[in-house]
Design a protein around this motif. Structure first.
Motif, PDB file in Angstrom:
ATOM      1  N   ARG A  60      34.644  45.620  44.538  1.00 13.62           N
ATOM      2  CA  ARG A  60      33.264  46.026  44.817  1.00 13.62           C
ATOM      3  C   ARG A  60      32.919  47.390  44.254  1.00 13.62           C
ATOM      4  O   ARG A  60      31.780  47.818  44.345  1.00 13.62           O
ATOM      5  N   GLY A  61      33.878  48.078  43.693  1.00 15.94           N
ATOM      6  CA  GLY A  61      33.575  49.374  43.132  1.00 15.94           C
ATOM      7  C   GLY A  61      34.827  50.209  42.911  1.00 15.94           C
ATOM      8  O   GLY A  61      35.824  50.039  43.618  1.00 15.94           O
ATOM      9  N   GLY A 277      42.340  39.978  29.460  1.00 18.50           N
ATOM     10  CA  GLY A 277      42.231  40.327  30.868  1.00 18.50           C
ATOM     11  C   GLY A 277      40.937  41.035  31.187  1.00 18.50           C
ATOM     12  O   GLY A 277      40.334  40.825  32.248  1.00 18.50           O
ATOM     13  N   LEU A 278      40.475  41.873  30.255  1.00 22.69           N
ATOM     14  CA  LEU A 278      39.201  42.565  30.437  1.00 22.69           C
ATOM     15  C   LEU A 278      38.051  41.560  30.565  1.00 22.69           C
ATOM     16  O   LEU A 278      37.190  41.686  31.444  1.00 22.69           O
ATOM     17  N   ALA A 279      38.050  40.564  29.696  1.00 24.91           N
ATOM     18  CA  ALA A 279      36.977  39.571  29.735  1.00 24.91           C
ATOM     19  C   ALA A 279      36.979  38.811  31.066  1.00 24.91           C
ATOM     20  O   ALA A 279      35.912  38.566  31.655  1.00 24.91           O
ATOM     21  N   LEU A 280      38.156  38.440  31.544  1.00 25.64           N
ATOM     22  CA  LEU A 280      38.241  37.753  32.824  1.00 25.64           C
ATOM     23  C   LEU A 280      37.750  38.658  33.953  1.00 25.64           C
ATOM     24  O   LEU A 280      37.006  38.233  34.840  1.00 25.64           O
ATOM     25  N   GLY A 281      38.176  39.920  33.925  1.00 24.62           N
ATOM     26  CA  GLY A 281      37.734  40.858  34.951  1.00 24.62           C
ATOM     27  C   GLY A 281      36.233  41.044  34.946  1.00 24.62           C
ATOM     28  O   GLY A 281      35.590  41.125  36.011  1.00 24.62           O
ATOM     29  N   GLY A 287      30.297  37.783  38.601  1.00 17.77           N
ATOM     30  CA  GLY A 287      30.065  36.802  39.668  1.00 17.77           C
ATOM     31  C   GLY A 287      29.853  37.461  41.004  1.00 17.77           C
ATOM     32  O   GLY A 287      28.969  37.056  41.784  1.00 17.77           O
ATOM     33  N   LEU A 288      30.624  38.503  41.295  1.00 19.36           N
ATOM     34  CA  LEU A 288      30.470  39.208  42.565  1.00 19.36           C
ATOM     35  C   LEU A 288      29.110  39.897  42.654  1.00 19.36           C
ATOM     36  O   LEU A 288      28.440  39.876  43.691  1.00 19.36           O
ATOM     37  N   MET A 289      28.712  40.517  41.547  1.00 19.88           N
ATOM     38  CA  MET A 289      27.436  41.218  41.540  1.00 19.88           C
ATOM     39  C   MET A 289      26.279  40.239  41.660  1.00 19.88           C
ATOM     40  O   MET A 289      25.280  40.505  42.344  1.00 19.88           O
ATOM     41  N   ALA A 290      26.413  39.079  41.003  1.00 21.09           N
ATOM     42  CA  ALA A 290      25.351  38.082  41.084  1.00 21.09           C
ATOM     43  C   ALA A 290      25.246  37.502  42.497  1.00 21.09           C
ATOM     44  O   ALA A 290      24.146  37.289  43.015  1.00 21.09           O
ATOM     45  N   SER A 291      26.412  37.284  43.136  1.00 23.88           N
ATOM     46  CA  SER A 291      26.390  36.720  44.481  1.00 23.88           C
ATOM     47  C   SER A 291      25.840  37.714  45.494  1.00 23.88           C
ATOM     48  O   SER A 291      25.281  37.326  46.537  1.00 23.88           O
TER      49      SER A 291
END
Length: 293
Positions: A60-61, A277-281, A287-291
């Motif tokens: 989250r940050g 790994g950067l792309a996956l992160g 997704g978290l920000m959109a949710s």
């Protein structure tokens, strides 16, 4: 041209193609977890290249808790292809305008004085020479100092991989170069003491492999010292990520030292430590920000 992941409606980078990654970095703090990412490059609405850093937080940050001292990236993307540029930038950052007085053992690795002079004027004026704390460029500079692909590399990390190969037989007998650790927030790792010792070794005719090994141990020792200095305490989870963590010497040394101090280092097994790994992160964070709306 990249857009900041998850930042809805944010305009694309106004500066065109940047040498680092154009990325939104969320603010915030969450205790109990550190990220050690020696190579992450990016920007938050500025033309600078981040990396060589320890992040503290969670999904989250994060906050930037420690990082390598920023050094000019003269020529932007050209410095990623021509390691000698990073060597000049490191010498000038460590020793100032009179750096040539200290850099005698490596002057023969550089091109004609006119080319070096142009590079110096770029750094003096800040023209196409953004600050960069990426550990990858530090590896390029050390490789160039040892005569490893100083003029040009054919692919990303070519010089760094050759430097690792050179160092491997000497690691057991080597001791780390000294590194300066600042006391600010974030903590800043300075390489002037390392360069002083490295140049002295070159002047003394020490084997290049031993010098390379001492540098590798210095990077690992500095990152671990910085992580321990943040006061998270034993039991803290420390994910190890970034392209430089593909270096087996650095990874092994950091893992051993953190475990000895009671921390819990984890490393990549199925997802690559670099851009994959950067792309996956980025996808997870988006997704978290959109949710969260």
């Amino acid at each position: 041209m990249r857009r900041p992941v998850g930042a809805r409606g944010t305009p694309s980078c106004p500066y065109g193609r940047l040498p680092g990654r154009w990325r939104h970095r969320p603010r915030g703090r969450r205790r109990g977890r550190l990220w050690c990412d020696p190579r992450r490059a990016g920007s938050r609405y500025r033309w600078d290249a981040l990396g060589g850093e320890i992040l503290r937080g969670g999904y989250r940050g994060v906050v930037r808790a420690a990082h390598i001292a920023p050094v000019a990236l003269p020529g932007g993307a050209a410095a990623m292809r021509e390691p000698w540029r990073n060597l000049v930038a490191q010498m000038r950052h460590a020793f100032g305008p009179s750096w040539r007085d200290q850099a005698g053992p490596v002057l023969g690795r550089l091109p004609l004085p006119t080319s070096v002079g142009v590079l110096e004027r770029m750094m003096e004026t800040g023209t196409n020479a953004p600050p960069c704390s990426s550990a990858g460029r530090l590896f390029d500079a050390v490789a160039a100092a040892l005569g490893i692909h100083p003029a040009r590399i054919g692919h990303e990390a070519q010089a760094a991989m050759a430097l690792e190969t050179l160092a491997r037989p000497h690691v057991a007998a080597a001791r780390p170069y000294p590194v300066a650790l600042g006391q600010g927030d974030p903590l800043v790792l300075g390489w002037r003491p390392m360069w002083q010792a490295l140049l002295a070794d070159l002047q003394a005719g020490e084997p290049p492999g031993l010098i390379a090994a001492r540098f590798h141990l210095a990077v690992a020792d500095a990152l671990v010292t910085a992580a321990l200095g943040l006061g998270a305490g034993p039991g803290t989870l420390v994910p190890l990520s970034g392209g430089v963590l593909q270096n087996r010497i650095i990874l092994a040394e950091i893992q051993v030292r953190l475990k000895t101090a009671g921390y819990r280092p984890i490393a990549h097994r199925q997802v690559p430590a670099n851009d994959g790994g950067l792309a996956l992160g980025q996808a997870v964070l988006a997704g978290l920000m959109a949710s969260a709306g």
